[in-house]
Design a protein around this motif. Structure first.
Motif, PDB file in Angstrom:
ATOM      1  N   UNK A  93      -3.401   7.950   1.350  1.00  0.00           N
ATOM      2  CA  UNK A  93      -4.182   7.865   0.252  1.00  0.00           C
ATOM      3  C   UNK A  93      -3.374   8.238  -0.992  1.00  0.00           C
ATOM      4  N   UNK A  94      -2.238   8.977  -0.808  1.00  0.00           N
ATOM      5  CA  UNK A  94      -1.461   9.421  -1.961  1.00  0.00           C
ATOM      6  C   UNK A  94      -0.518   8.238  -2.501  1.00  0.00           C
ATOM      7  N   UNK A  95      -0.438   7.017  -1.854  1.00  0.00           N
ATOM      8  CA  UNK A  95       0.205   6.056  -2.186  1.00  0.00           C
ATOM      9  C   UNK A  95      -0.431   5.320  -3.391  1.00  0.00           C
ATOM     10  N   UNK A  96       0.121   4.210  -4.156  1.00  0.00           N
ATOM     11  CA  UNK A  96      -0.562   3.612  -5.099  1.00  0.00           C
ATOM     12  C   UNK A  96      -1.744   2.992  -4.508  1.00  0.00           C
ATOM     13  N   UNK A  97      -3.047   2.850  -5.124  1.00  0.00           N
ATOM     14  CA  UNK A  97      -4.115   1.781  -4.419  1.00  0.00           C
ATOM     15  C   UNK A  97      -3.719   0.593  -4.484  1.00  0.00           C
TER      16      UNK A  97
END
Length: 393
Positions: A93-97
């Motif tokens: 979830x912390x990566x670019x959407x």
């Protein structure tokens, strides 16, 4: 939307879950063994998250529909997200959407229906953002256009039928969380007054085109697109509606909103949200849906409209397991009268309206940080429950 379209949209959602590709998909998360649709969304070529649209909006009555959320990633992006998600509970979830497309529709018991298609995409490590959407349908709602104390609770039933769309393009200022951009809005609709006399008569109030161009400013420092628990954002939009852009009316709209998420203890988050809307015009008559309204869970849409509206909310969220969370929320909002330009924005606070409620969320796709669930909300005149993806603010 028409009943046949409603059935076909639901059928598409169900058929997608039964495609030949889905037999190899694992709906159990390898990290915690819980039900999870993250692998289905990532690995199934036709996979999407079917979101039930169960409507209890007091303005339109009970209804049902389905919206599909499609996520678009390259194979390299999928593999990177899978690896990071296996290392920690909220890693992916912390990566670019990823790019997101939503499509679907719904209808309600009073004859209201809609269909929509929307898309969000980013480029160059989230330095460019695009958001666009189109929709068409028919909305049958009570409106309260009168400002006098004797008539302010007297509503009239109007049906607005037509189509419209919005586009927004934003650019990040280098090495910051600040975006600036341009946007466009267009709507072509016909408004009909239902007599309410039981004779089935209705009276057309005319067709209207609303076309606006403007700019936006956004600061986005949240830790997640789908379910933030830390950080804050701010959004401002200003639109000019002019005959030169294809609009039948001349007016301007302004929106300013902000949300703040504050971790106050382990697994506890306190959130605040505020929104202000303004409409200025020299014209005496505009389409009913042009005027902003008080937007709070539990208050019927368009129940409190005006040239100026504002709302203020707080929400306490408790993530009591890695998958499940509950929340308590409450807020208040106010509006000036429609056409009461002389009152100014301060009249919003003369008669505030409150709402409150509770809800829960389940982490339905861990590698993307997508949470879905239900909110139950109450106000001084209505109550409703909502299926939501995200925090609800």
């Amino acid at each position: 939307m028409p009943r046949t379209l409603c059935r076909s949209t639901l059928g598409l959602a169900l058929a997608s879950l039964c495609t030949p590709y889905s037999h190899a998909t694992n709906f159990t998360d390898p990290l915690d063994g819980q039900f999870d649709m993250g692998e289905y969304l990532a690995e199934n070529a036709y996979g999407f998250l079917p979101i039930p649209v169960i409507i209890t909006e007091p303005a339109v009555g009970y209804g049902f529909g389905v919206v599909g959320m499609f996520l678009h990633e390259t194979e390299a992006q999928k593999e990177q997200r899978r690896k990071v998600a296996l290392q920690s509970v909220d890693g992916g979830a912390q990566l670019i959407p990823p790019a997101v497309t939503v499509a679907g529709g719904a209808m309600t018991e009073n004859g209201t229906w809609f269909a929509l298609l929307g898309h969000r995409r980013v480029w160059k490590e989230d330095s460019i953002r695009y958001l666009g959407g189109i929709g068409f349908g028919s909305a049958i709602m009570q409106f309260y256009p009168f400002s006098s104390a004797a008539l302010k609770d007297k509503g009239v039933e109007l049906e607005t039928e037509g189509f419209g769309g919005i586009q927004k393009l934003q650019f990040r200022l280098p090495e910051t969380s600040l975006f600036v951009g341009v946007q466009q809005f267009y709507a072509d609709s016909e408004v009909t007054l239902n007599s309410g006399l039981g004779n089935g008569n209705s009276y057309s109030l005319g067709k209207t085109k609303s076309s606006g161009l403007g700019f936006n400013l956004e600061y986005d420092a949240k830790n997640s697109l789908f379910y933030p628990t830390r950080g804050w954002d701010f959004n401002a939009e200003y639109l000019w509606f002019r005959e030169g852009f294809g609009s039948d009316n001349n007016y301007e709209t302004f929106l300013a909103s902000s949300r703040v998420y504050l971790p106050i203890a382990t697994n506890w988050t306190l959130a605040f949200a505020a929104e202000y809307n303004a409409l200025t015009t020299n014209e005496s008559r505009l389409p009913p849906l042009a005027y902003p309204d008080v937007d709070l869970r539990g208050i019927a849409a368009n129940r409190y409209q005006g040239n100026h509206t504002s709302s203020y909310q707080s929400q306490l969220m408790w993530q009591f397991t890695p998958r499940w969370s509950v929340s308590l929320f409450g807020g208040a909002g106010g509006n000036s009268g429609i056409g009461d330009a002389n009152e100014g924005a301060s009249s919003m606070f003369d008669d505030m309206h409150w709402a409150y409620g509770t809800g829960f969320r389940y982490l339905i796709a861990r590698r993307y940080g997508i949470h879905g669930g239900i909110d139950i909300a109450f106000s001084e005149e209505d109550s409703a429950f909502y299926f939501n993806v995200g925090t609800g603010l």
